[in-house]
Design an enzyme around this catalytic site. Structure first.
Site, PDB file in Angstrom:
ATOM      1  N   ASP A   1       5.530   2.926   2.119  1.00  0.00           N
ATOM      2  CA  ASP A   1       4.476   2.603   2.330  1.00  0.00           C
ATOM      3  C   ASP A   1       3.650   1.513   1.409  1.00  0.00           C
ATOM      4  O   ASP A   1       4.284   1.339   0.196  1.00  0.00           O
ATOM      5  CB  ASP A   1       3.623   4.171   2.578  1.00  0.00           C
ATOM      6  CG  ASP A   1       1.941   3.283   3.151  1.00  0.00           C
ATOM      7  OD1 ASP A   1       2.161   3.085   3.791  1.00  0.00           O
ATOM      8  OD2 ASP A   1       1.276   4.414   2.772  1.00  0.00           O
ATOM      9  N   SER A   2       2.692   0.901   2.077  1.00  0.00           N
ATOM     10  CA  SER A   2       1.597   0.130   0.624  1.00  0.00           C
ATOM     11  C   SER A   2       0.983   0.975   0.097  1.00  0.00           C
ATOM     12  O   SER A   2       0.786   0.315  -0.759  1.00  0.00           O
ATOM     13  CB  SER A   2       0.593  -0.659   2.010  1.00  0.00           C
ATOM     14  OG  SER A   2      -0.035   0.625   2.436  1.00  0.00           O
TER      15      SER A   2
ATOM     16  N   GLU B   1      -8.272   6.488  -0.332  1.00  0.00           N
ATOM     17  CA  GLU B   1      -7.372   6.606  -1.043  1.00  0.00           C
ATOM     18  C   GLU B   1      -8.543   6.892  -2.250  1.00  0.00           C
ATOM     19  O   GLU B   1      -7.791   6.930  -3.360  1.00  0.00           O
ATOM     20  CB  GLU B   1      -7.077   4.507  -0.921  1.00  0.00           C
ATOM     21  CG  GLU B   1      -6.108   4.235  -0.777  1.00  0.00           C
ATOM     22  CD  GLU B   1      -4.924   4.319  -1.169  1.00  0.00           C
ATOM     23  OE1 GLU B   1      -4.838   4.491  -2.365  1.00  0.00           O
ATOM     24  OE2 GLU B   1      -3.677   4.486  -0.450  1.00  0.00           O
TER      25      GLU B   1
ATOM     26  N   CYS C   1       4.331   2.966   7.071  1.00  0.00           N
ATOM     27  CA  CYS C   1       3.418   2.335   6.890  1.00  0.00           C
ATOM     28  C   CYS C   1       3.124   1.702   8.445  1.00  0.00           C
ATOM     29  O   CYS C   1       3.637   0.517   8.565  1.00  0.00           O
ATOM     30  CB  CYS C   1       3.754   1.549   6.452  1.00  0.00           C
ATOM     31  SG  CYS C   1       2.181  -0.121   5.700  1.00  0.00           S
TER      32      CYS C   1
ATOM     33  N   CYS D   1      -2.311   4.958  11.326  1.00  0.00           N
ATOM     34  CA  CYS D   1      -2.082   4.549  10.658  1.00  0.00           C
ATOM     35  C   CYS D   1      -1.513   5.502   9.175  1.00  0.00           C
ATOM     36  O   CYS D   1      -2.291   6.837   9.686  1.00  0.00           O
ATOM     37  CB  CYS D   1      -2.992   3.881   9.717  1.00  0.00           C
ATOM     38  SG  CYS D   1      -3.061   3.440   8.207  1.00  0.00           S
ATOM     39  N   THR D   2      -0.541   5.770   8.657  1.00  0.00           N
ATOM     40  CA  THR D   2      -0.093   7.166   7.650  1.00  0.00           C
ATOM     41  C   THR D   2      -1.373   7.880   6.965  1.00  0.00           C
ATOM     42  O   THR D   2      -0.586   9.123   6.074  1.00  0.00           O
ATOM     43  CB  THR D   2       0.920   6.841   7.331  1.00  0.00           C
ATOM     44  OG1 THR D   2       0.737   5.456   6.463  1.00  0.00           O
ATOM     45  CG2 THR D   2       2.464   7.046   8.472  1.00  0.00           C
ATOM     46  N   HIS D   3      -1.982   6.710   6.900  1.00  0.00           N
ATOM     47  CA  HIS D   3      -3.531   7.840   5.661  1.00  0.00           C
ATOM     48  C   HIS D   3      -4.028   8.600   6.682  1.00  0.00           C
ATOM     49  O   HIS D   3      -4.566   9.470   6.100  1.00  0.00           O
ATOM     50  CB  HIS D   3      -3.903   6.133   5.040  1.00  0.00           C
ATOM     51  CG  HIS D   3      -4.076   5.968   4.175  1.00  0.00           C
ATOM     52  ND1 HIS D   3      -2.818   4.548   3.853  1.00  0.00           N
ATOM     53  CD2 HIS D   3      -4.115   5.331   2.458  1.00  0.00           C
ATOM     54  CE1 HIS D   3      -2.402   4.147   3.006  1.00  0.00           C
ATOM     55  NE2 HIS D   3      -3.888   4.513   1.776  1.00  0.00           N
TER      56      HIS D   3
ATOM     57  N   THR E   1       1.340  -0.760   9.608  1.00  0.00           N
ATOM     58  CA  THR E   1       1.226  -2.022   9.671  1.00  0.00           C
ATOM     59  C   THR E   1       2.671  -2.367   9.453  1.00  0.00           C
ATOM     60  O   THR E   1       2.827  -3.598  10.136  1.00  0.00           O
ATOM     61  CB  THR E   1       0.757  -2.706   7.832  1.00  0.00           C
ATOM     62  OG1 THR E   1      -1.356  -1.642   7.793  1.00  0.00           O
ATOM     63  CG2 THR E   1      -0.003  -3.871   8.076  1.00  0.00           C
TER      64      THR E   1
ATOM     65  N   TYR F   1      -2.137  -3.128   3.059  1.00  0.00           N
ATOM     66  CA  TYR F   1      -1.357  -4.461   3.527  1.00  0.00           C
ATOM     67  C   TYR F   1      -2.762  -5.070   4.497  1.00  0.00           C
ATOM     68  O   TYR F   1      -2.381  -5.909   5.380  1.00  0.00           O
ATOM     69  CB  TYR F   1       0.398  -3.798   3.931  1.00  0.00           C
ATOM     70  CG  TYR F   1       1.201  -3.785   2.634  1.00  0.00           C
ATOM     71  CD1 TYR F   1       0.816  -4.158   0.992  1.00  0.00           C
ATOM     72  CD2 TYR F   1       2.406  -3.305   3.021  1.00  0.00           C
ATOM     73  CE1 TYR F   1       1.713  -3.698   0.641  1.00  0.00           C
ATOM     74  CE2 TYR F   1       3.360  -3.659   1.786  1.00  0.00           C
ATOM     75  CZ  TYR F   1       2.748  -3.475   0.793  1.00  0.00           C
ATOM     76  OH  TYR F   1       3.252  -3.523   0.423  1.00  0.00           O
ATOM     77  N   GLY F   2      -2.620  -3.776   5.695  1.00  0.00           N
ATOM     78  CA  GLY F   2      -3.495  -4.080   6.499  1.00  0.00           C
ATOM     79  C   GLY F   2      -4.578  -5.784   6.985  1.00  0.00           C
ATOM     80  O   GLY F   2      -4.521  -5.134   7.738  1.00  0.00           O
TER      81      GLY F   2
HETATM   82  N1  DGL Z   1      -0.224   3.420   4.910  1.00  0.00           N
HETATM   83  C1  DGL Z   1      -1.096   2.085   5.884  1.00  0.00           C
HETATM   84  C2  DGL Z   1      -0.582   1.899   7.343  1.00  0.00           C
HETATM   85  O1  DGL Z   1       0.306   3.083   7.680  1.00  0.00           O
HETATM   86  C3  DGL Z   1      -2.587   1.895   5.474  1.00  0.00           C
HETATM   87  C4  DGL Z   1      -3.136   1.241   4.181  1.00  0.00           C
HETATM   88  C5  DGL Z   1      -2.173  -0.347   3.980  1.00  0.00           C
HETATM   89  O2  DGL Z   1      -3.991  -1.115   5.207  1.00  0.00           O
HETATM   90  O3  DGL Z   1      -1.410  -0.696   3.951  1.00  0.00           O
HETATM   91  O4  DGL Z   1      -1.109   0.882   7.692  1.00  0.00           O
END
Ligand code: DGL
Length: 273
Positions: free
Chosen positions: A10-11, A151, A73, A185-187, A75, A42-43
């Site tokens: 993941d990012s 985060e 991720c 998004c996995t967050h 994204t 990354y998004g």
């Molecule tokens: N975990 C990323 C996703 O699922 C989100 C965080 C990011 O923007 O990198 O898109």
């Protein structure tokens, strides 16, 4: 190859929600996780940058000898899905399994999708849902601040800042009467309680990490790659920024300690392709 680890990246920290589910679904598998914590998020980056980062992340996991790669991720899964054709091992992102679960869960064919800006702009979830069921209505909303909240450990459903941002992002979906929401998004599963408190219990939340873990288990089974080990699997974590910062927050995502199993790596020193 069966005894090789599963590679998950993941990012940053969000992919750990998929690791947590993977441990539940396949407790005997070893897992190698890479979080690109030095370059998160990354998004909000361009397509070409996200693709390059994803290739480097997958290249690092391959250098560790993994039998499968999961882009945990939203994204990367949305923008760099072509990675699948570049890798010598089975690959999945989160979009396909999550969209399937949502299309199955909705009763009134009204589905919401939330994710990063890159994910929403790619229409990845929307296109997949409509391919499965053209009668569905899909509403999308990018929620970049959710990533920052998580985060930075602003995750309590009672926190007024969390409540306010949830309301700001999700009020139109609530008004539109969706019955299913993809946490694209996995967050986002980390703040699912706040989201669900706001939308009400009639809205089903679909956790991309969970659906992807189940789907990945099927891929391994189909390819006869399941580990025959009967002992609990081991998890090893690599990050591109400091180990200390990762350790502090990772436990929230994993709901268990990462202990000393975390190392720093410098991606620029890893040869890709
Ligand atoms: N975990 C990323 C996703 O699922 C989100 C965080 C990011 O923007 O990198 O898109």
């Amino acid at each position: 190859m069966r005894e090789y680890a599963i590679g998950i990246f993941d990012s940053g920290l969000g992919g750990l929600t998929a690791v947590k589910e993977m441990i539940k679904v396949l407790p005997h598998e070893d897992i190698i996780y890479f979080g690109d914590t030095a370059r998160v998020p990354y998004g909000n980056k361009s397509r070409s940058t996200i693709i390059r980062y994803a290739q480097q992340d997958a290249g690092f996991l391959l250098s560790k000898g993994v039998k499968m790669i999961i882009a945990a991720c939203g994204t990367v899964s949305s923008v760099a899905a072509g990675l699948k054709n570049e890798l010598p091992v089975p690959f999945t992102g989160v979009v396909f399994p999550t969209a399937h679960a949502a299309a199955k869960a909705t009763r009134i064919k009204r589905i919401g999708v939330i994710g990063t800006s890159a994910t929403v702009n790619s229409n990845s979830y929307k296109n997949e849902i409509l391919r499965l069921d053209p009668e569905c209505t899909v509403m999308q909303q990018d929620c970049p601040l959710f990533v920052s909240l998580v985060e930075n450990s602003f995750i309590s459903p009672e926190d007024p800042i969390v409540k306010l941002i949830v309301e700001r992002y999700l009020s139109s979906m609530k008004e539109a009467g969706i019955d299913t929401l993809i946490l694209g998004c996995t967050h986002f599963p980390i703040i699912s309680k706040a989201i669900s408190n706001y939308l009400g219990e009639n809205v089903t939340l679909i956790d991309s990490g969970k659906e992807t873990a189940l789907y990945a288990a099927n891929i391994l089974k189909e390819n006869d790659l399941l580990n025959k080990n009967t002992e609990p699997g081991a998890c090893r974590y690599y990050v591109s920024d400091t180990v200390e910062d990762f350790r502090k927050t990772a436990d929230i995502f994993l709901e268990r300690s990462v202990g000393n199993e975390v190392s720093h790596i410098n991606l620029e020193q890893v040869m890709v392709h």
